[in-house]
Write a protein that holds these residues in place. Structure first.
Motif, PDB file in Angstrom:
ATOM      1  N   UNK A  46       0.842  -1.195   0.000  1.00  0.00           N
ATOM      2  CA  UNK A  46       0.000   0.000   0.000  1.00  0.00           C
ATOM      3  C   UNK A  46       0.883   1.252   0.000  1.00  0.00           C
ATOM      4  N   UNK A  47       1.897   1.235   0.873  1.00  0.00           N
ATOM      5  CA  UNK A  47       2.798   2.401   0.954  1.00  0.00           C
ATOM      6  C   UNK A  47       3.492   2.634  -0.391  1.00  0.00           C
ATOM      7  N   UNK A  48       3.917   1.536  -1.026  1.00  0.00           N
ATOM      8  CA  UNK A  48       4.624   1.671  -2.299  1.00  0.00           C
ATOM      9  C   UNK A  48       3.706   2.225  -3.387  1.00  0.00           C
ATOM     10  N   UNK A  49       2.461   1.744  -3.386  1.00  0.00           N
ATOM     11  CA  UNK A  49       1.512   2.215  -4.406  1.00  0.00           C
ATOM     12  C   UNK A  49       1.199   3.698  -4.183  1.00  0.00           C
ATOM     13  N   UNK A  50       1.026   4.082  -2.922  1.00  0.00           N
ATOM     14  CA  UNK A  50       0.737   5.498  -2.623  1.00  0.00           C
ATOM     15  C   UNK A  50       1.926   6.367  -3.059  1.00  0.00           C
ATOM     16  N   UNK A  51       3.146   5.890  -2.777  1.00  0.00           N
ATOM     17  CA  UNK A  51       4.339   6.659  -3.154  1.00  0.00           C
ATOM     18  C   UNK A  51       4.453   6.760  -4.672  1.00  0.00           C
ATOM     19  N   UNK A  52       4.193   5.645  -5.352  1.00  0.00           N
ATOM     20  CA  UNK A  52       4.274   5.657  -6.812  1.00  0.00           C
ATOM     21  C   UNK A  52       3.228   6.608  -7.411  1.00  0.00           C
ATOM     22  N   UNK A  53       2.047   6.604  -6.791  1.00  0.00           N
ATOM     23  CA  UNK A  53       0.976   7.483  -7.277  1.00  0.00           C
ATOM     24  C   UNK A  53       1.423   8.932  -7.271  1.00  0.00           C
ATOM     25  N   UNK A  54       2.160   9.303  -6.220  1.00  0.00           N
ATOM     26  CA  UNK A  54       2.595  10.701  -6.137  1.00  0.00           C
ATOM     27  C   UNK A  54       3.770  10.958  -7.091  1.00  0.00           C
ATOM     28  N   UNK A  55       4.771  10.062  -7.036  1.00  0.00           N
ATOM     29  CA  UNK A  55       5.989  10.342  -7.802  1.00  0.00           C
ATOM     30  C   UNK A  55       5.757  10.265  -9.304  1.00  0.00           C
ATOM     31  N   UNK A  56       4.783   9.462  -9.736  1.00  0.00           N
ATOM     32  CA  UNK A  56       4.569   9.303 -11.177  1.00  0.00           C
ATOM     33  C   UNK A  56       3.330  10.032 -11.697  1.00  0.00           C
ATOM     34  N   UNK A  57       2.695  10.823 -10.849  1.00  0.00           N
ATOM     35  CA  UNK A  57       1.603  11.669 -11.350  1.00  0.00           C
ATOM     36  C   UNK A  57       0.261  10.976 -11.481  1.00  0.00           C
ATOM     37  N   UNK A  58      -0.022  10.004 -10.599  1.00  0.00           N
ATOM     38  CA  UNK A  58      -1.359   9.387 -10.618  1.00  0.00           C
ATOM     39  C   UNK A  58      -2.308  10.130  -9.666  1.00  0.00           C
ATOM     40  N   UNK A  59      -1.911  10.185  -8.372  1.00  0.00           N
ATOM     41  CA  UNK A  59      -2.802  10.809  -7.380  1.00  0.00           C
ATOM     42  C   UNK A  59      -1.972  11.652  -6.412  1.00  0.00           C
ATOM     43  N   UNK A  60      -2.440  12.873  -6.180  1.00  0.00           N
ATOM     44  CA  UNK A  60      -1.803  13.746  -5.192  1.00  0.00           C
ATOM     45  C   UNK A  60      -2.809  14.062  -4.090  1.00  0.00           C
ATOM     46  N   UNK A  61      -2.272  14.402  -2.923  1.00  0.00           N
ATOM     47  CA  UNK A  61      -3.125  14.908  -1.848  1.00  0.00           C
ATOM     48  C   UNK A  61      -3.689  16.262  -2.293  1.00  0.00           C
ATOM     49  N   UNK A  62      -4.950  16.492  -2.019  1.00  0.00           N
ATOM     50  CA  UNK A  62      -5.535  17.783  -2.376  1.00  0.00           C
ATOM     51  C   UNK A  62      -4.890  18.909  -1.570  1.00  0.00           C
ATOM     52  N   UNK A  63      -4.704  20.051  -2.181  1.00  0.00           N
ATOM     53  CA  UNK A  63      -4.192  21.285  -1.533  1.00  0.00           C
ATOM     54  C   UNK A  63      -2.893  21.025  -0.772  1.00  0.00           C
ATOM     55  N   UNK A  64      -2.039  20.207  -1.341  1.00  0.00           N
ATOM     56  CA  UNK A  64      -0.852  19.753  -0.597  1.00  0.00           C
ATOM     57  C   UNK A  64       0.021  20.898  -0.109  1.00  0.00           C
ATOM     58  N   UNK A  65       0.168  21.954  -0.946  1.00  0.00           N
ATOM     59  CA  UNK A  65       1.096  23.025  -0.524  1.00  0.00           C
ATOM     60  C   UNK A  65       0.563  23.786   0.689  1.00  0.00           C
TER      61      UNK A  65
END
Ligand code: ATP
Length: 639
Positions: A52-71
């Motif tokens: 799960x952690x790896x998929x979440x990390x991949x989602x962010x690093x490869x442009x699949x899913x980001x946290x909303x309003x992250x900045x």
């Protein structure tokens, strides 16, 4: 039965039911649903947690899913789908639409507004009943859903497990102060509490055989630390409310409070120094004078509140009374619009029963517990269909749709064994439903719902017919009414509803596709290859076109190929950055099923290598055949 069954009016479905192992629950009204069984939710194993952690990390690093309003620190319950994520979600939803609408003669689409008249949600039961049982842990202050909480076996120990020793010490002090018992601390665990029966838990000091103190036990503990010290369950409506129109209802509320409530406070009151002596009788009299009609009706919200003599309840009722009329809800499901528009769709399309209305789009639920990344979020997408059929045929259609839907899920999966049906027990079913199955997926934390398939009888059409005063009956001119033996037969159709989550499906297929493979490189070294074995029709990019080097006319040739692919509607990407090996690795990681490489030979014989993501096998294909080859692979792909 074929996967793309083209149903015709009057066709009767045939079986094909899959097995139905036990599991958990489903939707409305949540307050009346049975709690999730423990057996359905095995505790997460470390390895699964890792995936799960790896998929979440991949989602962010490869442009699949980001946290909303992250900045700005991120919004916990909302996610943004990046360039690849929105392609994946769009592909998945297109596949659903293709299967449920485009390839069927007897299903039509609908794209209804997210905001509807509030009456819709009153009639559907969502305004009153779409609520989760909300509970607070009295030790850690954690807020959670009672129906999703862990249920330890009773009788049995109830250890409280804290993050570390320091937290355990603090919680032990809180428990001593609030509940008068000193628990034994063993590192970060507090011992001594036991579930003594199905209704009671107690404190048993070390060496003692019976509890010295007992409390009421509700059968579950707080998810974070396992505490049985809980507040009462409060019902929490999941619908988001907002105001429609140019009037600001809050200003009106403020005006009323100013003119009605504040003026009723006795002159002796000391507003500045805490000791308030409200003149309650005067307060209720002013409210009655201001709202004579509403307060004299004992069935109205305001009438009931005044009768109760509860000041807070009266203030709340006034707010509801003033703000209520301009309040609208964001839809918590896409389904209701299909019932509300049933008559329009049926008449404008001259649709004959049986037929379905399908819709996909955003839904909103103010979830108490947002969990497991995009599995449960407050804003999400659904893919739902209401299939209207003759009363009496619903259970056959149920079998048909179960079969169709399971076939759809497993068609795109690497591991079909991770999908199963879960039959709802009788006591789980809503009173109007005569059958319900969940399609579940084995997520890293255990089995969880992907889709609910319910036989809802004529409940929804009936409710909207009653509330709107408009007939929603279907008139079958060719059939005799079974009761009178005369034509036509007028009836409210029965409904089968397959209701799937699109964003939850994105997570399911990402998890299903994620894998790591050890392989030997050309130089004999071992390396770990990460790849997303997404079904090609779901993959964000279908074909990457790579010039081997950035010279000798290779980039130009690659651009020509890209142009041809894009013209043919194939999502292709030109990529010249880094070594060809690195580019293959990157495309493996984002699930690109094929890479076409332009090399020296291309310039002499007009062929490219086409590398397969899953097997890494490369074959030479003539550029003139490339578009047709990729199209055929996309259309005919089978695992
Ligand atoms: P759950 O038991 O997980 O809360 P539900 O039974 O309330 O789900 P339904 O009302 O049947 O869900 O909605 C149909 C589908 O919509 C679900 O099977 C799920 O895939 C999806 N869904 C529901 N709530 C959410 C959410 N908060 N976030 C993401 N997807 C959701």
């Amino acid at each position: 039965m074929s996967a793309f069954f083209l149903g015709r009016p009057g066709d009767t479905p045939s079986g094909g039911a899959a097995s139905s192992p036990p599991g958990w629950r489903r939707r409305l009204p949540r307050l009346y649903e049975a709690p999730m069984s423990n057996a359905a939710a095995p505790s997460p194993a470390a390895a699964n947690d890792d995936v799960m952690k790896k998929v979440v990390a991949l989602c962010k690093s490869r442009g699949f899913v980001y946290q909303s309003s992250e900045i700005y620190g991120g919004l916990k319950s909302a996610y943004d789908y990046g360039p690849l994520g929105c392609e994946l979600k769009r592909n998945l939803m297109s596949e659903w639409w293709r299967d449920m609408v485009t390839c069927r003669e007897n299903v039509v689409g609908l794209d209804a507004s997210i905001i509807m008249r509030p009456e819709v949600w009153r009639a559907s039961g969502h305004a009153a009943g779409f609520a989760d049982p909300l509970v607070d842990c009295q030790v850690s202050q954690e807020r959670f859903r009672a129906d999703k909480a862990p249920r330890p076996a009773a009788p049995g120990p109830l250890p409280i497990t804290c993050a570390d020793k320091g937290v355990a010490k603090t919680y032990a002090e809180i428990i001593e102060k609030k509940f008068g018992v000193v628990l034994e601390r063993d590192g970060n665990v507090l011992n001594g509490l036991v579930a003594s029966s199905a209704t009671e838990f107690g404190y048993v000091p070390k060496g003692a055989s019976a509890p010295t103190q007992t409390w009421a036990w509700r059968g579950y503990v707080s998810p974070l630390i396992g505490s049985p010290f809980l507040t009462a369950e409060k019902s929490f409506n999941l619908m988001f409310r907002t105001a429609l129109g140019a009037v600001d209802p809050m200003q009106e509320v403020a005006n009323i409070i100013d003119t009605t409530l504040l003026c009723s406070i006795g002159s002796s009151e000391d507003l500045g120094h805490g000791t308030r002596s409200y003149n309650l009788d005067e307060f209720f009299n002013v409210v009655k004078a201001k709202f004579p009609k509403e307060t004299s009706d004992e069935q109205s919200l305001l009438g009931k509140a005044v009768k109760s003599k509860d000041k807070a309840l009266v203030i709340r009722a006034i707010i509801e009374h003033i703000a209520g009329p301009s309040m609208v809800y964001l839809r918590p499901e896409t389904a209701q619009a299909m019932f509300v528009q049933f008559r329009n769709v049926q008449q404008s399309m001259a649709a004959k029963i049986p037929f379905g209305i399908a819709q996909m789009g955003k839904s909103f639920r103010n979830e108490i517990t947002v969990e497991h990344f995009i599995f449960r979020s407050c804003e999400f997408e659904q893919m739902e269909m209401e299939f209207f059929c003759e009363p009496g045929t619903q259970l056959q259609w149920m079998e048909y749709w179960k079969d169709q839907r399971m076939s759809w899920w497993t068609r795109y999966a690497n591991d079909p064994t991770k999908f199963r049906f879960r039959t709802h027990e009788k006591d789980e079913l809503a009173h109007y439903a005569d059958g319900c199955y969940d399609v579940e997926y084995l997520y890293p934390w255990g089995w969880g719902e992907l889709e609910g398939i319910a036989s809802r009888t004529d409940h929804d059409l009936h409710a909207h017919q009653e509330a709107s005063g408009q007939s929603l009956e279907y008139v079958d001119q060719e059939k005799e009414d079974p009761k009178t033996g005369k034509k036509p037969w007028k009836y409210l159709p029965y409904v089968i509803e397959p209701a799937a989550g699109a964003t939850r499906a994105v997570l399911c297929f990402l998890l299903d596709a994620y894998c790591e493979e050890e392989r030997t490189t050309a130089t004999g070294e071992k390396e770990l290859r990460t790849l997303l074995k997404l079904h090609p029709r779901l993959a964000p990019i279908k074909c990457a076109v790579l010039p081997l080097v950035k010279k000798d006319g290779m980039p130009e040739k690659a651009r020509e190929i890209i142009d041809a692919m894009l013209k043919a509607g194939i999502t292709a990407k030109y990529d010249e950055k880094g070594s060809v090996g690195k580019r293959y690795a990157k495309h493996d990681e984002i699930g690109t099923p094929w890479c076409a490489t332009v090399d020296g030979q291309t310039l002499t014989d007009g062929t490219v290598t086409v590398r397969d993501r899953d097997t890494t096998v490369q074959v030479r294909v003539a550029i003139s055949d490339l578009v047709a080859t990729i199209k055929a692979k996309l259309e005919n792909f089978e695992r």
